[in-house]
Design an enzyme around this catalytic site. Structure first.
Site, short mmCIF file in Angstrom:
data_model
loop_
_atom_site.label_atom_id
_atom_site.label_comp_id
_atom_site.label_asym_id
_atom_site.label_seq_id
_atom_site.Cartn_x
_atom_site.Cartn_y
_atom_site.Cartn_z
N HIS A 55 -61.88 8.17 -58.86
CA HIS A 55 -61.69 8.69 -57.48
C HIS A 55 -60.57 9.74 -57.44
O HIS A 55 -59.74 9.73 -56.53
CB HIS A 55 -61.35 7.55 -56.52
N ASN A 128 -66.38 1.87 -50.29
CA ASN A 128 -67.23 2.99 -50.69
C ASN A 128 -68.19 3.32 -49.56
O ASN A 128 -68.27 2.61 -48.56
CB ASN A 128 -68.03 2.63 -51.94
C1 HEM Z 1 -59.59 3.78 -57.07
C2 HEM Z 1 -59.92 0.20 -60.29
C3 HEM Z 1 -63.99 -1.35 -58.19
C4 HEM Z 1 -63.26 1.78 -54.60
C5 HEM Z 1 -59.36 2.96 -58.14
C6 HEM Z 1 -58.24 3.08 -59.04
C7 HEM Z 1 -58.33 2.07 -59.93
C8 HEM Z 1 -59.51 1.32 -59.61
C9 HEM Z 1 -57.36 1.76 -61.05
C10 HEM Z 1 -57.16 4.16 -58.97
C11 HEM Z 1 -56.11 3.70 -58.00
C12 HEM Z 1 -54.99 4.68 -57.81
O1 HEM Z 1 -54.54 5.27 -58.80
O2 HEM Z 1 -54.53 4.86 -56.65
C13 HEM Z 1 -61.05 -0.55 -59.99
C14 HEM Z 1 -61.46 -1.74 -60.69
C15 HEM Z 1 -62.62 -2.16 -60.12
C16 HEM Z 1 -62.92 -1.24 -59.04
C17 HEM Z 1 -60.71 -2.37 -61.86
C18 HEM Z 1 -63.49 -3.34 -60.44
C19 HEM Z 1 -63.07 -4.43 -61.03
C20 HEM Z 1 -64.13 -0.68 -57.02
C21 HEM Z 1 -65.05 -1.00 -55.97
C22 HEM Z 1 -64.84 -0.13 -54.96
C23 HEM Z 1 -63.77 0.76 -55.36
C24 HEM Z 1 -66.04 -2.15 -56.02
C25 HEM Z 1 -65.50 -0.03 -53.62
C26 HEM Z 1 -66.14 -1.01 -53.03
C27 HEM Z 1 -62.21 2.58 -54.98
C28 HEM Z 1 -61.72 3.67 -54.17
C29 HEM Z 1 -60.67 4.24 -54.87
C30 HEM Z 1 -60.53 3.51 -56.11
C31 HEM Z 1 -62.24 4.10 -52.81
C32 HEM Z 1 -59.82 5.43 -54.44
C33 HEM Z 1 -58.66 4.95 -53.60
C34 HEM Z 1 -57.95 6.13 -52.99
O3 HEM Z 1 -58.56 6.81 -52.14
O4 HEM Z 1 -56.80 6.38 -53.36
N1 HEM Z 1 -60.13 1.89 -58.53
N2 HEM Z 1 -61.95 -0.27 -59.00
N3 HEM Z 1 -63.37 0.40 -56.61
N4 HEM Z 1 -61.48 2.51 -56.12
FE1 HEM Z 1 -61.71 1.13 -57.55
#
Ligand code: HEM
Ligand code: NDP
Length: 509
Positions: A55, A128
């Site tokens: 993202h 999402n």
């Molecule tokens: C961002 C891990 C599943 C939505 C991220 C980031 C990590 C991460 C490390 C970066 C965070 C940052 O640096 O600020 C994971 C892991 C998941 C997972 C380990 C599963 C075990 C999901 C799921 C969704 C999701 C299922 C949605 C339903 C997002 C979104 C961002 C993000 C929207 C961006 C947040 C922002 O706008 O700063 N994810 N994620 N992720 N993830 Fe996940």
């Protein structure tokens, strides 16, 4: 000149020149003592922070959430305590796979993150634009993301890797169907829904718990680009989302979403034919209808993108009393992963940055010192720096404890695909599509799978066959018609499997 403020060093001293270095003679070298020059260059070297591992490309706005319906029978969270109540919100939308400079109108899932600055602390919904996700176990997440990012040798995105992985994990087919459908390239975030995707819980003032799903439905209507339209648009601008969002808000055309929840009584979770905590599943609306809650209106462009959007740290671990987690094992893993990412990406005290600092709640904690510790917490008494203490330092509030949740079962690693029914819900989605939507679905697949090996294609067709024979036939035909055996993305190993040798699609319902 007189009415302009004086340029200063970061320590506040006036700067005599911002153009000419201090040199020994008119043609001489620069002196080390021109500290301001060194400072300026050093700052430039530190202007970047690590981009999000996923993202990375995102767009953000500020705004307000207003309660329109009473849901106090489900939650005691104060932000929902009365109709008309307003809470300040920060949003960030994103694509998953591309880097920070990626084009906006790419086919991808979109992130939909919200930070509600409530009086009981910040509540983050990090969702999402899809109600489900690719995988149901966090073990699979890093591997999945590796397939979305660049190949270690070619440094190119690899459709071969993507479909190889998906074909081996048929639980992905629900999300991949959405990704390849019209909703795979929304015109901009204003024209898409947001979903909490996981099951969460709410509890009310009587200590009753409910399982809950969050749906933010666009009031602007769904609009999307076809692949051809997106291709043309990206040729003109790579920043179409940023432009659309920024301009809409500057013109006063504030995008809005209606928040609905689905509510499941606690005991129903044992009875539903599907696992209600499985992130690859929705709760059918017929079983759990949408209940209106309020309106999200995003109405301000942040004054500084880096400060409010790049520095934003959204985390599913940020909950408030009345809202909590569920046994969804993906959600449990995310509760760890995000704050860990933030400490790496932004630093130990990331929560004190303007985007992340609580606005309506008072922050009281005993964390001490560390890099960039720029705030105090002596609670009016320097002796109150540990807890428990005999002074007036903050103490825990047992009233914030969520009601007990019965959890039992044998410790094991549960993941038998035979028991998961990965195909019924994608089938329901596929059957909902009109003929035109199906045709575009097939074409989108053909264009995405063009560079894949025959073996990987056949394995994916086998997964689609289990969703619906027409689905598999449609995609196969579109792939044949596209006749794209040209490997735009080279397959580097000789191990790509033949369809006859491997069909890893487990035979679930
Ligand atoms: C961002 C891990 C599943 C939505 C991220 C980031 C990590 C991460 C490390 C970066 C965070 C940052 O640096 O600020 C994971 C892991 C998941 C997972 C380990 C599963 C075990 C999901 C799921 C969704 C999701 C299922 C949605 C339903 C997002 C979104 C961002 C993000 C929207 C961006 C947040 C922002 O706008 O700063 N994810 N994620 N992720 N993830 Fe996940
Ligand atoms: P409903 O007919 O009540 O709901 C269908 C849902 O599908 C609507 O929420 C609609 O969203 C959404 N939808 C329409 N086109 C697409 C698309 N291209 N991609 C993603 N979603 C789309 O049926 P059910 O609740 O019984 O669900 C049937 C299937 O619909 C599910 O298996 C699932 O695949 C999909 N779905 C279900 C959701 C749910 O929470 N129950 C949510 C989203 C999708 P909208 O109203 O915004 O147009």
């Amino acid at each position: 000149m007189a009415d302009k403020p004086t340029l200063t060093t970061s320590a506040g001293a006036p700067v005599p020149s911002n153009e000419n270095s201090l040199t020994a003679g008119t043609r001489g070298p620069v002196l080390m003592q021109d500290y301001q020059l060194l400072e300026k260059l050093a700052h430039q070297n530190r202007e970047r922070i690590p981009e999000r591992t996923v993202h990375a490309k995102g767009w953000g706005l500020q705004g307000t959430f207003t309660v329109t319906k009473d849901i106090t029978k489900y939650t005691c969270a104060k932000m929902f305590s009365e109709v008309g109540k307003e809470t300040e919100v920060l949003s960030r939308w994103s694509t998953v796979a591309g880097e920070a400079g990626a084009a906006d109108a790419e086919r991808d899932v979109r992130g939909f993150s919200l930070k509600f600055y409530t009086e009981e602390g910040n509540w983050d919904m990090v969702g999402n634009n899809t109600p489900v996700f690719f995988v149901r176990d966090a073990y699979k997440f890093p591997d999945f993301i590796h397939t979305q990012k660049r190949h270690p040798r070619t440094n190119l995105r690899s459709p071969e890797a993507m479909f190889d992985f998906w074909a081996a994990q048929p639980e992905c087919v629900h999300q991949v169907t959405i990704l390849m459908s019209d909703r795979g390239i929304p015109k901009n975030p204003m024209h898409m829904n947001g979903y909490g995707s996981h099951t969460f819980s709410m509890w009310n003032a009587d200590g009753e718990r409910f399982w809950v799903k969050f749906h933010f439905k666009t009031q602007q209507g769904h609009k999307f680009y076809t692949n051809a339209e997106a291709e043309k648009l990206i040729g003109k601008t790579r920043e179409s989302y940023q432009e659309d969002l920024y301009n809409a808000v500057e013109k006063g055309e504030y995008p809005k979403w209606t928040l609905y929840i689905q509510v499941m009584p606690e005991e129903d979770a044992l009875k539903t034919p599907y696992n209600p905590f499985d992130l690859t599943k929705v709760w059918p609306h017929g079983d759990y209808p949408l209940i209106e809650v309020g309106v999200l209106e995003m109405n301000k462009n942040p004054d500084n993108y880096f400060q409010m959007v790049e520095n934003a740290a959204f985390s599913p671990s940020n909950i408030v009393p009345g809202i909590s987690f569920s046994p969804d094992k993906m959600l449990q893993a995310r509760v760890f992963s995000y704050a860990d990412a933030h400490r790496y990406r932004l630093g130990t005290h990331y929560e004190a940055l303007p985007a992340n600092a609580a606005k309506a709640a008072k922050v009281n904690h005993y964390h001490k010192d560390g890099a960039m510790r720029f705030f105090t917490n002596d609670f009016g008494n320097p002796d109150a720096y540990y807890e428990p203490n005999q002074y007036e330092g903050p103490v825990a509030d047992a009233g914030a404890q969520e009601p007990p949740l019965r959890i039992d079962g044998d410790m094991d690693r549960y993941g038998n695909p035979q028991e998961m029914d990965d195909f019924t819900q994608p089938r329901a989605l596929y059957e909902m599509f009109t003929d035109e939507q199906k045709q575009r679905l097939y074409t989108n697949y053909a264009q995405a799978m063009g560079p894949c090996s025959k073996g990987v294609k056949e394995r994916w067709f086998a997964v689609l066959e289990k969703v619906h024979p027409d689905y598999a036939a449609g995609v196969r035909k579109a792939c044949e018609e596209l006749d794209s055996d040209v490997n735009a993305v080279p397959i580097t190993s000789e191990t790509a499997t033949d369809a006859e040798e491997v069909n890893t699609a487990p035979d679930t319902v």
